[in-house]
Structures are given as structure tokens and as C-alpha cells.
Design a protein around this motif. Sequence first.
Motif, PDB file in Angstrom:
ATOM      1  N   ALA A  29      -7.042  -6.715   7.202  1.00  0.00           N
ATOM      2  CA  ALA A  29      -5.780  -6.771   7.621  1.00  0.00           C
ATOM      3  C   ALA A  29      -5.224  -5.363   7.510  1.00  0.00           C
ATOM      4  O   ALA A  29      -4.413  -5.071   8.480  1.00  0.00           O
ATOM      5  CB  ALA A  29      -5.041  -7.819   7.140  1.00  0.00           C
ATOM      6  N   THR A  30      -5.249  -4.823   6.201  1.00  0.00           N
ATOM      7  CA  THR A  30      -4.492  -3.517   6.065  1.00  0.00           C
ATOM      8  C   THR A  30      -4.999  -2.539   6.946  1.00  0.00           C
ATOM      9  O   THR A  30      -4.399  -1.629   7.027  1.00  0.00           O
ATOM     10  CB  THR A  30      -4.614  -3.273   4.442  1.00  0.00           C
ATOM     11  OG1 THR A  30      -4.035  -4.606   3.691  1.00  0.00           O
ATOM     12  CG2 THR A  30      -3.707  -2.195   3.924  1.00  0.00           C
ATOM     13  N   SER A  31      -6.283  -2.390   6.935  1.00  0.00           N
ATOM     14  CA  SER A  31      -6.938  -1.370   7.686  1.00  0.00           C
ATOM     15  C   SER A  31      -6.432  -1.049   9.148  1.00  0.00           C
ATOM     16  O   SER A  31      -6.762  -0.294   9.920  1.00  0.00           O
ATOM     17  CB  SER A  31      -8.596  -1.391   7.763  1.00  0.00           C
ATOM     18  OG  SER A  31      -8.966  -2.545   8.466  1.00  0.00           O
ATOM     19  N   LYS A  32      -5.953  -2.400   9.729  1.00  0.00           N
ATOM     20  CA  LYS A  32      -5.465  -2.167  11.074  1.00  0.00           C
ATOM     21  C   LYS A  32      -4.290  -1.626  11.262  1.00  0.00           C
ATOM     22  O   LYS A  32      -3.310  -1.158  12.212  1.00  0.00           O
ATOM     23  CB  LYS A  32      -5.510  -3.623  11.619  1.00  0.00           C
ATOM     24  CG  LYS A  32      -6.627  -4.294  11.736  1.00  0.00           C
ATOM     25  CD  LYS A  32      -6.653  -5.725  12.257  1.00  0.00           C
ATOM     26  CE  LYS A  32      -8.246  -6.415  12.260  1.00  0.00           C
ATOM     27  NZ  LYS A  32      -7.764  -7.816  12.561  1.00  0.00           N
ATOM     28  N   LYS A  33      -3.388  -1.822  10.016  1.00  0.00           N
ATOM     29  CA  LYS A  33      -2.093  -1.349  10.096  1.00  0.00           C
ATOM     30  C   LYS A  33      -1.664   0.064  10.250  1.00  0.00           C
ATOM     31  O   LYS A  33      -0.925   0.226  11.220  1.00  0.00           O
ATOM     32  CB  LYS A  33      -1.137  -1.761   8.816  1.00  0.00           C
ATOM     33  CG  LYS A  33      -1.057  -3.189   8.538  1.00  0.00           C
ATOM     34  CD  LYS A  33      -0.553  -3.552   7.282  1.00  0.00           C
ATOM     35  CE  LYS A  33      -0.134  -5.097   6.930  1.00  0.00           C
ATOM     36  NZ  LYS A  33       0.356  -5.221   5.657  1.00  0.00           N
ATOM     37  N   PRO A  34      -2.579   0.973   9.842  1.00  0.00           N
ATOM     38  CA  PRO A  34      -2.200   2.520  10.154  1.00  0.00           C
ATOM     39  C   PRO A  34      -2.436   2.683  11.649  1.00  0.00           C
ATOM     40  O   PRO A  34      -1.646   3.682  12.207  1.00  0.00           O
ATOM     41  CB  PRO A  34      -2.951   3.413   9.204  1.00  0.00           C
ATOM     42  CG  PRO A  34      -3.528   2.436   8.083  1.00  0.00           C
ATOM     43  CD  PRO A  34      -3.347   1.096   8.629  1.00  0.00           C
ATOM     44  N   GLU A  35      -3.342   2.162  12.244  1.00  0.00           N
ATOM     45  CA  GLU A  35      -3.543   2.491  13.921  1.00  0.00           C
ATOM     46  C   GLU A  35      -2.504   1.911  14.492  1.00  0.00           C
ATOM     47  O   GLU A  35      -2.144   2.587  15.426  1.00  0.00           O
ATOM     48  CB  GLU A  35      -4.853   1.838  14.179  1.00  0.00           C
ATOM     49  CG  GLU A  35      -5.238   2.189  15.435  1.00  0.00           C
ATOM     50  CD  GLU A  35      -5.326   3.828  15.855  1.00  0.00           C
ATOM     51  OE1 GLU A  35      -5.062   3.995  16.780  1.00  0.00           O
ATOM     52  OE2 GLU A  35      -5.862   4.514  14.724  1.00  0.00           O
TER      53      GLU A  35
ATOM     54  N   TRP B 262       5.277  -4.167  13.826  1.00  0.00           N
ATOM     55  CA  TRP B 262       4.850  -5.229  12.883  1.00  0.00           C
ATOM     56  C   TRP B 262       4.325  -4.667  11.534  1.00  0.00           C
ATOM     57  O   TRP B 262       4.348  -5.618  10.565  1.00  0.00           O
ATOM     58  CB  TRP B 262       3.999  -6.178  13.455  1.00  0.00           C
ATOM     59  CG  TRP B 262       2.648  -5.608  14.084  1.00  0.00           C
ATOM     60  CD1 TRP B 262       1.983  -5.059  15.089  1.00  0.00           C
ATOM     61  CD2 TRP B 262       1.426  -5.493  13.033  1.00  0.00           C
ATOM     62  NE1 TRP B 262       0.784  -4.695  15.028  1.00  0.00           N
ATOM     63  CE2 TRP B 262       0.502  -4.980  13.737  1.00  0.00           C
ATOM     64  CE3 TRP B 262       1.039  -5.859  11.794  1.00  0.00           C
ATOM     65  CZ2 TRP B 262      -0.794  -4.689  13.255  1.00  0.00           C
ATOM     66  CZ3 TRP B 262      -0.158  -5.670  11.203  1.00  0.00           C
ATOM     67  CH2 TRP B 262      -1.101  -5.190  11.980  1.00  0.00           C
ATOM     68  N   PRO B 263       3.646  -3.708  11.500  1.00  0.00           N
ATOM     69  CA  PRO B 263       2.955  -3.470  10.100  1.00  0.00           C
ATOM     70  C   PRO B 263       4.281  -2.784   8.933  1.00  0.00           C
ATOM     71  O   PRO B 263       4.168  -2.670   7.830  1.00  0.00           O
ATOM     72  CB  PRO B 263       2.031  -1.997  10.273  1.00  0.00           C
ATOM     73  CG  PRO B 263       2.141  -2.039  11.608  1.00  0.00           C
ATOM     74  CD  PRO B 263       3.232  -2.727  12.572  1.00  0.00           C
ATOM     75  N   LEU B 264       5.579  -2.723   9.766  1.00  0.00           N
ATOM     76  CA  LEU B 264       6.559  -1.979   8.794  1.00  0.00           C
ATOM     77  C   LEU B 264       7.360  -2.999   7.941  1.00  0.00           C
ATOM     78  O   LEU B 264       7.257  -4.255   8.599  1.00  0.00           O
ATOM     79  CB  LEU B 264       7.715  -1.436   9.695  1.00  0.00           C
ATOM     80  CG  LEU B 264       7.207  -0.233  10.616  1.00  0.00           C
ATOM     81  CD1 LEU B 264       8.505   0.116  11.608  1.00  0.00           C
ATOM     82  CD2 LEU B 264       7.035   0.892   9.776  1.00  0.00           C
TER      83      LEU B 264
ATOM     84  N   LEU C  32      -6.649  -0.898  -2.314  1.00  0.00           N
ATOM     85  CA  LEU C  32      -7.144  -2.159  -2.403  1.00  0.00           C
ATOM     86  C   LEU C  32      -8.851  -2.063  -2.583  1.00  0.00           C
ATOM     87  O   LEU C  32      -9.338  -3.000  -3.445  1.00  0.00           O
ATOM     88  CB  LEU C  32      -6.890  -2.653  -0.767  1.00  0.00           C
ATOM     89  CG  LEU C  32      -5.928  -3.426  -0.755  1.00  0.00           C
ATOM     90  CD1 LEU C  32      -5.325  -3.920   0.812  1.00  0.00           C
ATOM     91  CD2 LEU C  32      -5.611  -4.617  -1.540  1.00  0.00           C
ATOM     92  N   PRO C  33      -9.596  -1.178  -2.226  1.00  0.00           N
ATOM     93  CA  PRO C  33     -11.003  -1.232  -2.773  1.00  0.00           C
ATOM     94  C   PRO C  33     -11.351  -0.906  -4.198  1.00  0.00           C
ATOM     95  O   PRO C  33     -12.219  -1.581  -4.764  1.00  0.00           O
ATOM     96  CB  PRO C  33     -11.427  -0.019  -2.062  1.00  0.00           C
ATOM     97  CG  PRO C  33     -11.099   0.185  -0.661  1.00  0.00           C
ATOM     98  CD  PRO C  33      -9.402  -0.239  -1.238  1.00  0.00           C
ATOM     99  N   GLY C  34     -10.139  -0.276  -4.799  1.00  0.00           N
ATOM    100  CA  GLY C  34     -10.400  -0.244  -6.224  1.00  0.00           C
ATOM    101  C   GLY C  34      -9.981  -1.548  -6.956  1.00  0.00           C
ATOM    102  O   GLY C  34     -10.570  -2.026  -8.034  1.00  0.00           O
TER     103      GLY C  34
END
Length: 99
Positions: free
Chosen positions: A29-35, A43-45, A95-97
Amino acid sequence: MRRCRPARVRWEHPRSNADLRRLDREIRATSKKPEAMRRGELWPLNGRERRAVLRAAASGTYRTARGRSTSRDKTQMVSASSAAEMRLTAELNALPGER
């Protein structure tokens, strides 16, 4: 000569499958936000960033209607958007960490 004891490593409980699935879903879900931010979507703000962007847009509209320069408003909008994009990128990198 006396040897130093190694530092104690804190024991962590291994992650369960449910935790890993939740983290993987959050990463997707987070990987879609910067794009989405680059496309100009709101919506990501978070609330603070959304208010800053909309305030700059409203101010620019008002100044345009009055026939004045909108350069300050454009700068405010760009700085709010870049700060939000930086926050989203940092969130995505953390998140990956966590996993």
C-alpha cells in the motif's frame, strides 16, 4: 590482560506469519503512495499536508482572480508536495527494516 564481555543482544520474538502478511500488505500500500503523489493525487497526504496544498491552491485562485502574481502560491504548493513525497519515501524505506 582482561577480556571485555561482548554486549548483550536483546532477544526478539520471531515474527508470526500474520505479522509478516500485515507488513507485506502495508509495504504494498505504501509503495503506491509516492507514485500517486507525483500524479497530483491528494489521497496519500495526511491532513496537515492536504490543508497546506489546498490553502496554496485557494490562495493562488484568489490572486489570479485579482490579477496578481501567483509565484508565492506555486512555491508553497511545490514545497508542501515535496515534503509529503519525502515523508512517504522515508516511510517506504523504513518498512522493510521493520519486517
